[in-house]
Design an enzyme around this catalytic site. Structure first.
Site, mmCIF file in Angstrom:
data_model
loop_
_atom_site.group_PDB
_atom_site.id
_atom_site.type_symbol
_atom_site.label_atom_id
_atom_site.label_comp_id
_atom_site.label_asym_id
_atom_site.label_seq_id
_atom_site.Cartn_x
_atom_site.Cartn_y
_atom_site.Cartn_z
ATOM 1 N N TYR A 1 -35.776 -68.016 40.621
ATOM 2 C CA TYR A 1 -36.762 -67.378 41.506
ATOM 3 C C TYR A 1 -37.028 -68.120 42.824
ATOM 4 C CZ TYR A 1 -37.745 -63.485 38.407
ATOM 5 O OH TYR A 1 -37.629 -62.326 37.687
ATOM 6 N N GLU B 1 -39.950 -61.058 31.208
ATOM 7 C CA GLU B 1 -38.562 -61.367 30.843
ATOM 8 C C GLU B 1 -38.526 -62.325 29.649
ATOM 9 O OE1 GLU B 1 -36.976 -62.471 34.749
ATOM 10 O OE2 GLU B 1 -37.482 -60.446 35.430
ATOM 11 N N HIS C 1 -32.986 -57.739 34.766
ATOM 12 C CA HIS C 1 -32.843 -59.187 34.937
ATOM 13 C C HIS C 1 -32.387 -59.860 33.634
ATOM 14 C CE1 HIS C 1 -35.643 -59.620 38.720
ATOM 15 N NE2 HIS C 1 -34.449 -59.126 39.003
HETATM 16 C C1 HEM Z 1 -40.214 -60.756 42.712
HETATM 17 C C2 HEM Z 1 -38.922 -60.963 42.530
HETATM 18 C C3 HEM Z 1 -37.880 -59.877 42.290
HETATM 19 C C4 HEM Z 1 -37.958 -58.500 42.424
HETATM 20 C C5 HEM Z 1 -39.153 -57.653 42.854
HETATM 21 C C6 HEM Z 1 -36.649 -57.978 42.044
HETATM 22 C C7 HEM Z 1 -36.292 -56.627 42.056
HETATM 23 C C8 HEM Z 1 -35.134 -56.109 41.523
HETATM 24 C C9 HEM Z 1 -34.808 -54.688 41.426
HETATM 25 C C10 HEM Z 1 -35.687 -53.549 41.934
HETATM 26 C C11 HEM Z 1 -33.620 -54.577 40.806
HETATM 27 C C12 HEM Z 1 -32.869 -53.284 40.453
HETATM 28 C C13 HEM Z 1 -33.347 -52.831 39.066
HETATM 29 C C14 HEM Z 1 -32.722 -51.517 38.656
HETATM 30 O O1 HEM Z 1 -31.556 -51.515 38.251
HETATM 31 O O2 HEM Z 1 -33.414 -50.489 38.757
HETATM 32 C C15 HEM Z 1 -33.164 -55.924 40.524
HETATM 33 C C16 HEM Z 1 -31.964 -56.230 39.924
HETATM 34 C C17 HEM Z 1 -31.379 -57.462 40.010
HETATM 35 N N1 HEM Z 1 -31.997 -58.619 40.441
HETATM 36 FE FE1 HEM Z 1 -33.918 -58.813 40.956
HETATM 37 N N2 HEM Z 1 -35.819 -59.004 41.686
HETATM 38 C C18 HEM Z 1 -36.525 -60.186 41.844
HETATM 39 C C19 HEM Z 1 -36.026 -61.461 41.615
HETATM 40 C C20 HEM Z 1 -34.698 -61.737 41.389
HETATM 41 C C21 HEM Z 1 -34.132 -63.064 41.327
HETATM 42 C C22 HEM Z 1 -34.911 -64.358 41.466
HETATM 43 C C23 HEM Z 1 -32.784 -62.904 41.122
HETATM 44 C C24 HEM Z 1 -31.714 -63.990 41.018
HETATM 45 C C25 HEM Z 1 -31.489 -64.867 41.943
HETATM 46 C C26 HEM Z 1 -32.518 -61.488 41.024
HETATM 47 C C27 HEM Z 1 -31.288 -60.926 40.769
HETATM 48 C C28 HEM Z 1 -31.069 -59.627 40.412
HETATM 49 C C29 HEM Z 1 -29.790 -59.098 39.926
HETATM 50 C C30 HEM Z 1 -28.494 -59.903 39.745
HETATM 51 C C31 HEM Z 1 -29.994 -57.750 39.661
HETATM 52 C C32 HEM Z 1 -28.991 -56.752 39.129
HETATM 53 C C33 HEM Z 1 -28.371 -56.017 40.244
HETATM 54 C C34 HEM Z 1 -27.528 -54.852 39.786
HETATM 55 O O3 HEM Z 1 -28.085 -53.966 39.133
HETATM 56 O O4 HEM Z 1 -26.345 -54.831 40.125
HETATM 57 N N3 HEM Z 1 -33.701 -60.817 41.181
HETATM 58 N N4 HEM Z 1 -34.107 -56.827 40.955
#
Ligand code: HEM
Length: 149
Positions: free
Chosen positions: A97, A139, A87
Protein backbone atom coordinates in the site's frame (compact mmCIF):
# COMPACT_ATOMS: atom_id res chain seq x y z
CA UNK A 1 -10.06 0.63 11.94
CA UNK A 2 -8.36 4.01 11.83
CA UNK A 3 -10.16 6.98 13.31
CA UNK A 4 -12.59 8.84 11.04
CA UNK A 5 -11.20 11.69 8.99
CA UNK A 6 -11.72 15.19 10.34
CA UNK A 7 -14.35 17.41 8.72
CA UNK A 8 -11.53 19.67 7.54
CA UNK A 9 -9.64 16.83 5.81
CA UNK A 10 -12.83 15.68 4.11
CA UNK A 11 -13.59 19.19 2.92
CA UNK A 12 -10.15 19.52 1.33
CA UNK A 13 -10.40 16.10 -0.35
CA UNK A 14 -13.86 16.86 -1.69
CA UNK A 15 -12.83 20.30 -2.93
CA UNK A 16 -9.85 18.97 -4.90
CA UNK A 17 -11.24 15.62 -6.16
CA UNK A 18 -13.17 17.07 -9.14
CA UNK A 19 -10.14 18.78 -10.64
CA UNK A 20 -8.07 15.62 -10.09
CA UNK A 21 -10.76 13.50 -11.74
CA UNK A 22 -10.81 15.90 -14.70
CA UNK A 23 -7.13 15.01 -15.21
CA UNK A 24 -7.79 11.30 -14.78
CA UNK A 25 -5.60 10.14 -17.65
CA UNK A 26 -2.67 12.25 -16.56
CA UNK A 27 -2.97 11.09 -12.94
CA UNK A 28 -3.20 7.45 -13.98
CA UNK A 29 -0.21 7.59 -16.28
CA UNK A 30 1.93 9.43 -13.75
CA UNK A 31 0.93 6.99 -11.02
CA UNK A 32 1.82 3.97 -13.13
CA UNK A 33 5.09 5.52 -14.24
CA UNK A 34 6.10 5.69 -10.59
CA UNK A 35 4.54 2.41 -9.50
CA UNK A 36 6.04 0.39 -12.32
CA UNK A 37 9.52 1.71 -11.62
CA UNK A 38 9.48 -0.88 -8.81
CA UNK A 39 9.85 -4.36 -10.40
CA UNK A 40 8.05 -6.07 -7.51
CA UNK A 41 4.95 -3.88 -7.98
CA UNK A 42 5.13 -4.18 -11.78
CA UNK A 43 5.13 -7.96 -11.39
CA UNK A 44 1.87 -7.85 -9.36
CA UNK A 45 0.14 -5.97 -12.16
CA UNK A 46 1.63 -8.13 -14.90
CA UNK A 47 0.31 -11.23 -13.17
CA UNK A 48 -3.12 -9.62 -12.72
CA UNK A 49 -3.20 -8.51 -16.36
CA UNK A 50 -2.53 -12.06 -17.45
CA UNK A 51 -5.35 -13.31 -15.25
CA UNK A 52 -7.98 -10.75 -16.26
CA UNK A 53 -6.78 -9.83 -19.74
CA UNK A 54 -6.50 -6.13 -19.00
CA UNK A 55 -4.40 -3.65 -17.06
CA UNK A 56 -6.08 -2.06 -14.04
CA UNK A 57 -6.44 1.34 -15.70
CA UNK A 58 -9.07 2.41 -13.24
CA UNK A 59 -7.03 2.23 -10.04
CA UNK A 60 -6.36 5.97 -9.82
CA UNK A 61 -9.92 6.88 -10.78
CA UNK A 62 -11.24 4.43 -8.18
CA UNK A 63 -9.13 5.92 -5.40
CA UNK A 64 -10.32 9.43 -6.29
CA UNK A 65 -13.98 8.40 -6.47
CA UNK A 66 -13.65 6.31 -3.34
CA UNK A 67 -12.07 9.15 -1.37
CA UNK A 68 -15.05 11.38 -2.05
CA UNK A 69 -17.26 8.89 -0.25
CA UNK A 70 -15.21 8.21 2.87
CA UNK A 71 -17.79 10.08 4.93
CA UNK A 72 -20.53 7.73 3.66
CA UNK A 73 -19.00 4.31 4.14
CA UNK A 74 -22.28 2.51 3.41
CA UNK A 75 -22.08 3.86 -0.16
CA UNK A 76 -18.74 2.14 -0.80
CA UNK A 77 -19.46 -1.18 0.89
CA UNK A 78 -20.04 -3.03 -2.37
CA UNK A 79 -16.90 -1.55 -3.90
CA UNK A 80 -14.84 -2.51 -0.83
CA UNK A 81 -16.03 -6.12 -1.20
CA UNK A 82 -15.20 -6.28 -4.91
CA UNK A 83 -11.81 -4.60 -4.62
CA UNK A 84 -10.76 -6.64 -1.56
CA UNK A 85 -11.62 -9.90 -3.22
CA UNK A 86 -9.73 -8.87 -6.38
CA UNK A 87 -6.75 -7.88 -4.23
CA UNK A 88 -6.81 -11.24 -2.44
CA UNK A 89 -6.88 -13.02 -5.83
CA UNK A 90 -3.95 -10.96 -7.07
CA UNK A 91 -1.83 -11.38 -3.88
CA UNK A 92 -1.88 -7.72 -2.82
CA UNK A 93 -0.43 -7.40 0.69
CA UNK A 94 -0.49 -4.60 3.30
CA UNK A 95 3.15 -3.79 2.55
CA UNK A 96 2.23 -2.89 -1.05
CA UNK A 97 0.00 0.00 0.00
CA UNK A 98 2.71 2.61 0.71
CA UNK A 99 4.02 2.39 -2.89
CA UNK A 100 0.58 3.37 -4.19
CA UNK A 101 0.39 6.19 -1.62
CA UNK A 102 3.69 7.59 -2.84
CA UNK A 103 2.68 7.26 -6.50
CA UNK A 104 -0.73 8.86 -5.87
CA UNK A 105 0.63 11.81 -3.89
CA UNK A 106 3.36 12.47 -6.45
CA UNK A 107 0.78 12.39 -9.26
CA UNK A 108 -1.50 14.79 -7.35
CA UNK A 109 1.42 17.09 -6.75
CA UNK A 110 2.36 17.08 -10.47
CA UNK A 111 -1.17 17.62 -11.72
CA UNK A 112 -2.25 20.32 -9.23
CA UNK A 113 1.07 22.17 -9.46
CA UNK A 114 1.19 25.13 -7.08
CA UNK A 115 -2.29 24.26 -5.80
CA UNK A 116 -0.85 21.08 -4.26
CA UNK A 117 -0.13 22.76 -0.93
CA UNK A 118 1.08 20.80 2.11
CA UNK A 119 -2.46 21.01 3.41
CA UNK A 120 -3.87 19.36 0.26
CA UNK A 121 -1.21 16.64 0.15
CA UNK A 122 -1.64 15.88 3.86
CA UNK A 123 -5.42 15.59 3.46
CA UNK A 124 -5.05 13.17 0.54
CA UNK A 125 -2.41 11.20 2.43
CA UNK A 126 -4.81 10.81 5.36
CA UNK A 127 -7.74 9.85 3.10
CA UNK A 128 -5.63 7.22 1.33
CA UNK A 129 -4.47 5.75 4.65
CA UNK A 130 -8.03 5.60 5.87
CA UNK A 131 -9.15 3.73 2.72
CA UNK A 132 -6.13 1.45 2.88
CA UNK A 133 -6.99 0.45 6.44
CA UNK A 134 -10.54 -0.47 5.40
CA UNK A 135 -9.31 -2.60 2.49
CA UNK A 136 -6.45 -4.22 4.42
CA UNK A 137 -8.79 -5.17 7.26
CA UNK A 138 -11.29 -6.77 4.85
CA UNK A 139 -8.51 -8.51 2.89
CA UNK A 140 -7.12 -10.00 6.10
CA UNK A 141 -10.59 -11.30 7.01
CA UNK A 142 -10.94 -12.86 3.54
CA UNK A 143 -7.55 -14.57 3.93
CA UNK A 144 -8.64 -15.98 7.30
CA UNK A 145 -11.92 -17.23 5.78
CA UNK A 146 -9.99 -18.90 2.95
CA UNK A 147 -7.61 -20.60 5.36
CA UNK A 148 -10.48 -21.81 7.55
CA UNK A 149 -12.37 -23.29 4.56
C1 HEM B 1 -6.96 2.58 -1.44
C2 HEM B 1 -6.23 1.78 -2.20
C3 HEM B 1 -6.74 1.02 -3.42
C4 HEM B 1 -7.92 1.13 -4.14
C5 HEM B 1 -9.09 2.08 -3.90
C6 HEM B 1 -7.85 0.13 -5.20
C7 HEM B 1 -8.83 -0.07 -6.17
C8 HEM B 1 -8.87 -1.13 -7.05
C9 HEM B 1 -9.95 -1.42 -7.99
C10 HEM B 1 -11.21 -0.57 -8.16
C11 HEM B 1 -9.64 -2.55 -8.64
C12 HEM B 1 -10.49 -3.27 -9.71
C13 HEM B 1 -11.42 -4.25 -8.98
C14 HEM B 1 -12.36 -4.95 -9.94
O1 HEM B 1 -11.91 -5.88 -10.62
O2 HEM B 1 -13.53 -4.55 -10.01
C15 HEM B 1 -8.35 -2.98 -8.15
C16 HEM B 1 -7.68 -4.09 -8.61
C17 HEM B 1 -6.33 -4.28 -8.43
N1 HEM B 1 -5.53 -3.56 -7.57
FE1 HEM B 1 -6.13 -2.15 -6.29
N2 HEM B 1 -6.67 -0.56 -5.12
C18 HEM B 1 -5.95 -0.04 -4.06
C19 HEM B 1 -4.69 -0.45 -3.66
C20 HEM B 1 -3.89 -1.30 -4.39
C21 HEM B 1 -2.51 -1.60 -4.09
C22 HEM B 1 -1.73 -1.05 -2.91
C23 HEM B 1 -2.07 -2.45 -5.07
C24 HEM B 1 -0.67 -3.05 -5.24
C25 HEM B 1 0.40 -2.33 -5.36
C26 HEM B 1 -3.18 -2.71 -5.95
C27 HEM B 1 -3.15 -3.56 -7.03
C28 HEM B 1 -4.25 -4.02 -7.71
C29 HEM B 1 -4.22 -5.10 -8.71
C30 HEM B 1 -2.98 -5.88 -9.16
C31 HEM B 1 -5.53 -5.26 -9.14
C32 HEM B 1 -6.05 -6.25 -10.16
C33 HEM B 1 -6.12 -5.62 -11.49
C34 HEM B 1 -6.84 -6.47 -12.51
O3 HEM B 1 -8.01 -6.79 -12.27
O4 HEM B 1 -6.23 -6.77 -13.54
N3 HEM B 1 -4.26 -2.00 -5.51
N4 HEM B 1 -7.91 -2.11 -7.18
Amino acid sequence: MSKPLSAETMAIVKATAPSLQKHGVEITSRMYERLFADPEIRFLFDMAAQASGEQPRRLAAAILAFAQNVDRLEAIKGAVERISSRHVDTQIKPEHYPAVAYALLSAISDVLGENATDEVLNAWGEAYLFLSDILIEREEALHREKEAA
